[in-house]
Write an enzyme that holds these catalytic residues in place. Structure first.
Site, PDB file in Angstrom:
ATOM      1  N   MET A 119      56.292 -88.682 -30.298  1.00 10.69           N
ATOM      2  CA  MET A 119      57.354 -89.507 -30.867  1.00 10.69           C
ATOM      3  C   MET A 119      58.257 -88.629 -31.725  1.00 10.69           C
ATOM      4  SD  MET A 119      55.268 -91.675 -33.773  1.00 10.69           S
ATOM      5  CE  MET A 119      54.300 -90.853 -35.021  1.00 10.69           C
ATOM      6  N   ASP A 169      56.639 -81.480 -12.140  1.00 13.94           N
ATOM      7  CA  ASP A 169      57.041 -82.382 -13.213  1.00 13.94           C
ATOM      8  C   ASP A 169      57.833 -83.532 -12.611  1.00 13.94           C
ATOM      9  OD1 ASP A 169      55.985 -81.241 -15.533  1.00 13.94           O
ATOM     10  OD2 ASP A 169      57.557 -79.732 -15.572  1.00 13.94           O
ATOM     11  N   ALA A 181      54.560 -82.690 -28.403  1.00 13.21           N
ATOM     12  CA  ALA A 181      53.633 -83.181 -27.380  1.00 13.21           C
ATOM     13  C   ALA A 181      52.417 -83.866 -27.991  1.00 13.21           C
ATOM     14  CB  ALA A 181      53.179 -82.015 -26.500  1.00 13.21           C
ATOM     15  N   LYS A 182      52.068 -83.503 -29.224  1.00 14.31           N
ATOM     16  CA  LYS A 182      50.893 -84.105 -29.860  1.00 14.31           C
ATOM     17  C   LYS A 182      51.189 -85.503 -30.404  1.00 14.31           C
ATOM     18  CE  LYS A 182      48.457 -79.844 -31.032  1.00 14.31           C
ATOM     19  NZ  LYS A 182      47.849 -79.022 -32.111  1.00 14.31           N
ATOM     20  N   THR A 183      52.307 -85.620 -31.123  1.00 12.42           N
ATOM     21  CA  THR A 183      52.623 -86.942 -31.713  1.00 12.42           C
ATOM     22  C   THR A 183      53.250 -87.875 -30.696  1.00 12.42           C
ATOM     23  OG1 THR A 183      54.832 -86.243 -32.432  1.00 12.42           O
ATOM     24  CG2 THR A 183      52.994 -85.842 -33.942  1.00 12.42           C
ATOM     25  N   PHE A 229      60.461 -84.302 -31.782  1.00 10.58           N
ATOM     26  CA  PHE A 229      59.408 -84.739 -30.853  1.00 10.58           C
ATOM     27  C   PHE A 229      58.416 -83.601 -30.650  1.00 10.58           C
ATOM     28  CE2 PHE A 229      57.619 -84.829 -26.612  1.00 10.58           C
ATOM     29  CZ  PHE A 229      57.139 -86.134 -26.520  1.00 10.58           C
TER      30      PHE A 229
END
Length: 701
Positions: free
Chosen positions: A403, A329, A399-401, A397
């Site tokens: 935001m 990462d 991981a898909k959006t 937040f």
């Protein structure tokens, strides 16, 4: 956490912080104590049940018994044909016995270091009382050993956390020095993916927590650590097993050769007694590596433990030495960690005050260091959040959006996130994009920062510049890995421009931008499909599948229970860059085993030329005795004494390991052959000749 509002009712008297404090004793095993324990264990390992676990040394053990019988009654194996046979048999017996003892001592000393660490950990596992919350919300004090998975307990400042678990309510500081050695307290809170896991035996030093127990008695993290570091669960690795089989096959070959020698000796009228045959067999079989093989494997586990890393098996340590690809990462591994808000870049005619206000509104429920830094920066520009927080709703937040933000009264939606995600959000609200956004995006990206766009409903107000700093020295470490043939892949959620800048500065071989948690396992499978071994780090629940898929998965101690269970190593310091050190330790383990195996085989050549010519003296092979050894007896004794003494001389190297150098496989092979192959041939010739002179001078033969 408001104690009055949240504390369950208690059937018993109110618990006073500090009433039950863990009386921990730091176990400091001195070097003297370590050696005393190793000497004791050395003799315990002489039992047949222990000896048979090492085929090579078991053969030496049997040889010792046979020569001991021949010493007590020389004619038992045939007529005595040489003078002082009883003295010679006795000296051979003593030398063989010392060979077994030295091999046992090497293994016992390696195991002793692990047991010393286990004792220190065991002292933290003191039984305490646990305040269990029962169904009606009352508290019952019970022994911590009776807790089981699913139970809920309440702890306050001064308490010892009774078992491994997850924080489900509260925020508190926890002293984890018992397992990490780090005195600085760690913040634990509910709802955090990486700060909600707590370990039994650690102490809460402020505030209070409610914890759900995740392990049954005797199966906690410290219990597993104790089993692992003292070697209770150590199994031979595939390479170790393959080498053991090879050594056993070679031993059988030499055994067959030696058993056929009496027939040849009889043919050339040069009879060989049983003691000389056993001595010849022991001198020719690879006793050096056979005696040190277990110690090398145990020491590899110990070196990992010295780095404050717990490996679930020697297989994981060994696999790290064969790693071809490191998946890392960016944040916290390649860069210093938390990205912090550096500046606001307003666009579309908006002022600095306007973007600060919207950024503050979008971050007010964001408790991450990144979110808090945005709030601090906004407040510097005079931004205020005047709305009652109860009337607003935080949007986490994902991981898909990609935001997060806040839903405000009146249908207003404040959002911050990746530029592409904010563009999509604004389009879905029938808003318009402007070239200014792309210009600000590229400006931040080209500086190696992370741009976050900020919007309110369908209007984009500007970009937040999050600053990321590459760790000092990381470029040089990646260069070392490259020279070893290890490829590095950086995964980041940043856009391609930012990722490219960071990747170039850090010196990684490949990067994957705008990565999701699913991308990790995809990359791992892709690399493994090409026949490569892959290592990666992780700390969250969403990292668990990838950690399980990787050949070497390293979970952070601050991570979730799921991540720890999926990984085959746990870093107690929660430092992702340890992955690079783990690869180095694994390679050092393989190098050490290879070097000592090369040295052991090379030794056999010298011992062969030392013994065979002189035991066939009647066959006129004296011309092959170029070492000019005094007699057959002195040659045999000299070779055996060297064979025994070389084991303790090599114990420090087996335990410490051959000095690691970032070289390719071919370079390492050439270096091993030059130093340990050539040195393994020359050293015995010199040593055996010196021992021969000494025992002749003393008059032992």
């Amino acid at each position: 956490m408001n104690s009055a509002a949240t504390t369950p009712r208690s059937k018993s008297s109110r618990f006073r912080p500090g009433d039950r404090r863990l009386k921990r004793r730091k176990s400091r095993v001195s070097t003297k104590g370590l050696y005393i324990r190793a000497i004791r264990d050395t003799f315990i390992k002489l039992s047949p049940q222990s000896a048979i676990k090492n085929p090579i040394m078991f053969l030496v053990w049997l040889g010792t018994i046979i020569t001991l019988v021949a010493t007590i009654y020389p004619p038992i194996f045939g007529p005595v044909t040489q003078k002082n046979s009883q003295l010679f048999n006795g000296l051979v017996t003593i030398t063989l016995f010392l060979t077994v003892l030295f091999a046992n001592f090497a293994e016992a000393l390696a195991q002793g270091r692990g047991k010393a660490q286990a004792d220190a950990l065991r002292s933290t596992r003191t039984e305490t009382s646990a305040k269990k919350i029962v169904v009606d919300g009352t508290i019952t004090e019970i022994p911590s050993t009776t807790l089981k998975t699913g139970d809920t307990v309440y702890v306050v400042a001064g308490d010892i956390i009774p078992a491994d678990g997850e924080v489900i309510l509260g925020v508190a500081s926890v002293d984890e020095s018992a397992i990490t050695g780090e005195s600085a307290p760690v913040l634990k809170e509910s709802g955090s993916d990486v700060a909600s896991s707590v370990t039994g035996g650690t102490r809460i030093i402020s505030d209070e927590l409610i914890i759900r127990i995740t392990t049954d008695p005797g199966k906690g993290f410290i219990d597993r650590m104790i089993d692992l570091v003292e070697g209770a669960e150590r199994t031979k690795t595939p390479n170790e097993m393959a080498l053991t089989i090879l050594l056993a096959v070679l031993t059988l070959v030499f055994l067959f050769v030696v058993t056929t020698l009496p027939a040849f000796a009889y043919y050339v009228n040069s009879p060989i007694n049983i003691t000389v045959l056993i001595a010849l067999l022991v001198a020719l079989i690879p006793t050096t590596i056979g005696g040190l093989l277990n110690a090398i494997g145990i020491a590899g586990m110990d070196r990992v433990a010295q780095f404050n890393i717990i490996a679930t098996s020697g297989r994981a340590v060994e696999a790290s030495g064969d790693i071809n690809t490191l998946i890392l990462d960016k944040t916290g591994t390649i860069t210093l960690g938390n990205r912090l808000a550096e500046a606001f870049i307003p666009i579309n005619g908006h002022s600095m005050a306007e973007i600060a206000n919207i950024a503050l509104a979008a971050s007010i429920f964001d408790d991450t260091p990144e979110g808090k830094s945005i709030v601090r920066l906004a407040e510097k520009f005079g931004a205020k959040f005047d709305i009652d927080r109860k009337q607003a709703q935080g949007v986490e937040f994902s991981a898909k959006t990609r935001m997060s933000g806040t839903n405000l009264p009146g249908g207003y939606e404040a959002r911050k996130g990746a530029v592409g995600a904010i563009k999509s959000f604004v389009r879905s609200r029938h808003g318009k994009e402007t070239p200014e956004l792309d210009t600000a995006y590229e400006e931040v990206s080209h500086h190696g920062g992370t741009p976050l766009a900020v919007c309110l409903n369908n209007e984009i107000y500007g970009v937040i510049y999050l600053k990321d700093i590459v760790k000092p020295g990381i470029h040089e470490r990646f260069d070392q890995l490259r020279r070893m043939g290890v490829r590095t892949v950086m995964l980041t959620g940043d856009n391609r421009i930012t990722a490219a800048v960071i990747a170039r500065e850090a010196g990684v071989d490949e990067f994957i931008a705008e990565a999701t948690p699913e991308d990790k396992i995809t990359v791992i499978k892709r690399e493994q499909a090409e026949g490569k071994l892959v290592a990666m780090t992780g700390d969250g629940t969403n990292d668990a599948p990838a950690l399980a898929q990787a050949n070497v998965g390293v979970a952070m101690n601050t991570g979730t229970q799921a991540a720890k269970e999926a990984a085959n190593m746990v870093d107690l310091d929660s430092d992702p860059t340890k992955l690079i050190d783990i690869v180095s330790i694994g390679k050092q383990l393989l190098i050490t085993r290879g070097a000592l195996t090369t040295f052991s085989f090379a030794n056999d050549i010298a011992k062969y030329f030392a013994i065979l010519p002189v035991i066939f003296v009647a066959a006129n092979l004296e011309s092959l005795n170029f070492m000019k050894l005094n007699s057959a007896n002195s040659a045999v004794l000299s070779a055996l004494i060297y064979n025994a003494l070389i084991i303790p001389f090599l114990i420090p190297l087996a335990l410490k390991g051959v000095k690691f150098r970032p070289l390719s496989a071919n370079q390492l092979l050439q270096r091993n052959i030059l130093i340990y192959g050539f040195g393994g041939v020359i050293t015995p010739f010199i040593a055996i000749k010196l021992i021969d002179v000494l025992i002749t001078f003393v008059g032992l033969t």
